[in-house]
Design a protein around this motif. Sequence first.
Motif, PDB file in Angstrom:
ATOM      1  N   LEU A 259       1.051  -1.167   0.142  1.00 39.22           N
ATOM      2  CA  LEU A 259      -0.652   0.045   0.104  1.00 39.22           C
ATOM      3  C   LEU A 259       0.826   0.624  -0.119  1.00 39.22           C
ATOM      4  CD1 LEU A 259      -1.742  -2.305   1.758  1.00 39.22           C
ATOM      5  CD2 LEU A 259      -3.211  -0.142   1.298  1.00 39.22           C
ATOM      6  N   ILE A 260       0.910   2.129  -0.824  1.00 39.00           N
ATOM      7  CA  ILE A 260       1.613   3.449  -0.958  1.00 39.00           C
ATOM      8  C   ILE A 260       0.783   5.063  -0.180  1.00 39.00           C
ATOM      9  CG2 ILE A 260       2.434   4.957  -2.394  1.00 39.00           C
ATOM     10  CD1 ILE A 260       3.229   3.091  -4.566  1.00 39.00           C
ATOM     11  N   ASN A 261       0.670   5.334   0.795  1.00 44.24           N
ATOM     12  CA  ASN A 261       0.420   6.257   1.365  1.00 44.24           C
ATOM     13  C   ASN A 261       0.284   7.391   0.163  1.00 44.24           C
ATOM     14  OD1 ASN A 261       0.829   8.541   3.724  1.00 44.24           O
ATOM     15  ND2 ASN A 261      -1.125   8.306   3.263  1.00 44.24           N
TER      16      ASN A 261
ATOM     17  N   ASP B 258      -4.078   5.799   1.962  1.00 46.61           N
ATOM     18  CA  ASP B 258      -3.373   4.512   1.125  1.00 46.61           C
ATOM     19  C   ASP B 258      -3.886   4.088  -0.051  1.00 46.61           C
ATOM     20  OD1 ASP B 258      -4.989   2.772   2.233  1.00 46.61           O
ATOM     21  OD2 ASP B 258      -2.900   2.952   3.667  1.00 46.61           O
ATOM     22  N   MET B 259      -2.958   3.554  -0.730  1.00 42.41           N
ATOM     23  CA  MET B 259      -3.554   2.281  -2.702  1.00 42.41           C
ATOM     24  C   MET B 259      -2.857   1.403  -2.022  1.00 42.41           C
ATOM     25  SD  MET B 259      -4.782   5.431  -4.961  1.00 42.41           S
ATOM     26  CE  MET B 259      -4.817   4.429  -6.406  1.00 42.41           C
ATOM     27  N   GLN B 260      -3.897   0.139  -2.780  1.00 48.48           N
ATOM     28  CA  GLN B 260      -3.438  -0.961  -3.129  1.00 48.48           C
ATOM     29  C   GLN B 260      -2.190  -1.156  -4.125  1.00 48.48           C
ATOM     30  OE1 GLN B 260      -4.943  -4.746  -3.083  1.00 48.48           O
ATOM     31  NE2 GLN B 260      -4.036  -5.598  -1.743  1.00 48.48           N
TER      32      GLN B 260
ATOM     33  N   MET C 147       4.454   3.970   3.246  1.00 49.33           N
ATOM     34  CA  MET C 147       3.799   2.610   2.355  1.00 49.33           C
ATOM     35  C   MET C 147       4.160   1.251   3.272  1.00 49.33           C
ATOM     36  SD  MET C 147       6.227   2.682  -1.607  1.00 49.33           S
ATOM     37  CE  MET C 147       5.841   4.693  -2.350  1.00 49.33           C
ATOM     38  N   ARG C 148       3.024   0.738   3.088  1.00 42.75           N
ATOM     39  CA  ARG C 148       3.263  -0.301   3.839  1.00 42.75           C
ATOM     40  C   ARG C 148       2.653  -1.671   3.344  1.00 42.75           C
ATOM     41  NH1 ARG C 148      -2.249  -1.017   6.058  1.00 42.75           N
ATOM     42  NH2 ARG C 148      -3.793   0.159   5.222  1.00 42.75           N
ATOM     43  N   ASN C 149       2.941  -3.414   4.619  1.00 42.52           N
ATOM     44  CA  ASN C 149       2.200  -4.370   3.743  1.00 42.52           C
ATOM     45  C   ASN C 149       3.036  -4.626   2.706  1.00 42.52           C
ATOM     46  OD1 ASN C 149      -0.129  -2.988   6.084  1.00 42.52           O
ATOM     47  ND2 ASN C 149      -0.003  -4.918   6.384  1.00 42.52           N
ATOM     48  N   LEU C 150       4.264  -4.677   3.037  1.00 42.31           N
ATOM     49  CA  LEU C 150       4.986  -5.155   1.553  1.00 42.31           C
ATOM     50  C   LEU C 150       5.382  -6.347   1.767  1.00 42.31           C
ATOM     51  CD1 LEU C 150       7.138  -1.928   1.542  1.00 42.31           C
ATOM     52  CD2 LEU C 150       5.369  -1.548   0.263  1.00 42.31           C
ATOM     53  N   GLY C 151       4.752  -6.718   0.610  1.00 44.15           N
ATOM     54  CA  GLY C 151       5.048  -8.182   0.714  1.00 44.15           C
ATOM     55  C   GLY C 151       5.689  -8.982  -1.238  1.00 44.15           C
ATOM     56  N   VAL C 152       6.354  -9.496  -1.007  1.00 44.90           N
ATOM     57  CA  VAL C 152       6.847 -10.451  -2.272  1.00 44.90           C
ATOM     58  C   VAL C 152       5.966 -11.595  -2.805  1.00 44.90           C
ATOM     59  CG1 VAL C 152       8.742  -9.226  -2.457  1.00 44.90           C
ATOM     60  CG2 VAL C 152       8.923 -11.563  -1.349  1.00 44.90           C
TER      61      VAL C 152
END
Length: 268
Positions: free
Chosen positions: A34-36, A135-137, A212-217
Amino acid sequence: LPPARLFTLGAPSGEHPHAAAFQQGVVVYGTEGLINVWRPWVEWSDEFSLGQLWLVAGSGPGTQTVEAGLQVRKDSYGDWEPHIFVFFTTNNYYSYGDYVGGYNQDVEGWKQVSDTLFPGSGVTLLSQVGGPQYDMQFKVQLDRGNWWVSVNGVWMGYYQNGMFAINGMRFQADQAGWGGEVFDAAAHVGSSSTDMGSGLFPWEGFGRAAYMRNLGVQVDQLGTIAPFTGTWRCEKPTCYDITGNLSGVGAWGSYFYYGGVGRGVTCL
């Protein structure tokens, strides 16, 4: 339009200062987070400020990327508002054209699927300092040979896998990144005073600094998501900086705050 360029740790920042994190040396099939959303102030109409994700494979002139995020650049979009963008390169940003590299639908290579959301679409819900935060995913995923881009759960479209090299992005990526970037055009003397993120430094924290949050790969072709555990990269910390926690623990998972005000007392 100048590209949203990667940078090499230790290399001169040139016209593209970043505050970003990259996870390297892994096989990934996508990334999400997610990007603020902010409206950064941009000094010149031919410069930009953005927050984005990168997926990367290959090396040297064979470096290839798929990128997506939010960008402000008046010369591209006709206003000073943030817009959704996508970008790709097949040759380490060396040249641009159909099936070679470029932004949005400026060149051939992007296949539009959604009839409601497009590269270049504007964003209306903007965060305010000390006020509401939005924020936007963003999610990019390799599926049946194509790199798909999703925004807020809407599959916007995809990049055709056939454009990419076997030792590039055709079957996987070997690096994922998230962060901010400013284009500081050499034609304008001195460091740009363009904002990154909210225009405030990361130590200002929630409600003031961009995050930026909840970042995953995505670590396999079944869709399994693991925490993004990258390493900070920041060429001009007196201008734009980054800090956070990439352990993947907690409600925000892997996250960071980033940004800055550009030219000023500490950034010359």
